[in-house]
Design a protein around this motif. Structure first.
Motif: not given
Ligand SMILES: [Fe+2]
Ligand SMILES: [Fe+2]
Length: 255
Positions: A1-9, A31-44
């Motif tokens: 299993m290969r997973l990419l985790f992306l820091g806060d967008i 990649l089998d999975y991508v997980v991303a932190n989205g807490e700053n996506c919209s307007g920061g």
């Protein structure tokens, strides 16, 4: 299993970079999975449903959150109705949404730290223990620990070593160089970093942040624009034991 985790967008620079780069990254890194932190996506700060939908469409499987998740009220019903999105598990009872997401044989647990954080959340250590107690061991478990203090994050890594596949920190927006396998097979990284404008102060406009530091006046911060960086961590794990085999940083510049 290969997973990419992306820091806060962070903001449109980060969002657009991820949306543009992810389809090719998925293929290149197998990649089998991508997980991303989205807490700053919209307007920061925070995330709106339309932007979450765009990330899912680009190939993000699970979006995690943090202290800014509840910034936009329109997200609250979306948090309840969308299985692929989390907010920190250890918010007090009554907060909308869930702290755990499941996607195939992947489980993502989202926690928030207490050291130097602006609010008094429930104990993340006891919260994750309770969550794991009721969980089948036969799945890949990834923990996004959204926290300020490196010590609290390292402590969580050791607390979960051998019990989960991967513990990764978010929230500081600065990638750390300490990717490693812990003693009992858990992959660990103190902070994934961010996906956002390269020339910025943790994703925000440089002049606005400087003005705040120099004058101490209330200042409206906004996400910076321009070329972006994508900070992430790639983990490969054994399909039978669910333990991590390898961990490495994936940091790219996207113009
Ligand atoms: Fe953040
Ligand atoms: Fe945060």
């Amino acid at each position: 299993m290969r997973l990419l985790f992306l820091g806060d967008i962070v903001g449109s620079a980060g969002r657009e970079a991820v949306i543009r780069a992810l389809p090719a990254l998925r293929a290149e890194l197998k990649l089998d999975y991508v997980v991303a932190n989205g807490e700053n996506c919209s307007g920061g700060k925070g995330l709106i449903p339309r932007h979450a939908d765009a990330l899912f469409a680009a190939g993000v499987d699970v979006i995690t959150g943090g202290n800014h998740t509840f910034q936009h009220r329109e997200l609250y019903p979306y948090l309840e109705s969308t299985p692929g999105i989390t907010r920190p598990l250890n918010y007090p009872p009554g907060a909308p949404g869930r702290g755990i997401a499941e996607c195939g044989d992947l489980v993502v647990i989202n926690l928030i730290g207490r050291a130097f954080m602006p609010a008094h959340y429930d104990d993340p250590f006891r919260a994750v223990d309770a969550a794991l107690a009721g969980m089948s061991a036969n799945r890949f478990i990834v923990v996004d620990f959204h926290a300020e203090a490196t010590s609290e994050k390292q402590a969580m890594g050791w607390h979960l070593d051998g019990r989960v596949t991967f513990v990764v920190g978010t929230h500081t927006h600065v990638p750390t160089a300490d990717c490693r396998l812990l003693r009992h097979g858990t992959a660990y990284c103190t902070d994934a970093g961010m996906c956002g404008a390269r020339d910025s102060v943790i994703g925000d406009d440089i002049q606005a942040v400087l003005s705040k530091f120099l004058t101490q006046m209330p200042t409206r911060l906004a996400p910076a624009e321009g070329p972006a960086v994508i900070n992430g961590v790639l983990v490969e794990a054994d399909d039978t034991t669910r333990r991590a085999l390898q961990i490495e940083r994936v940091d790219r510049e996207v113009s």
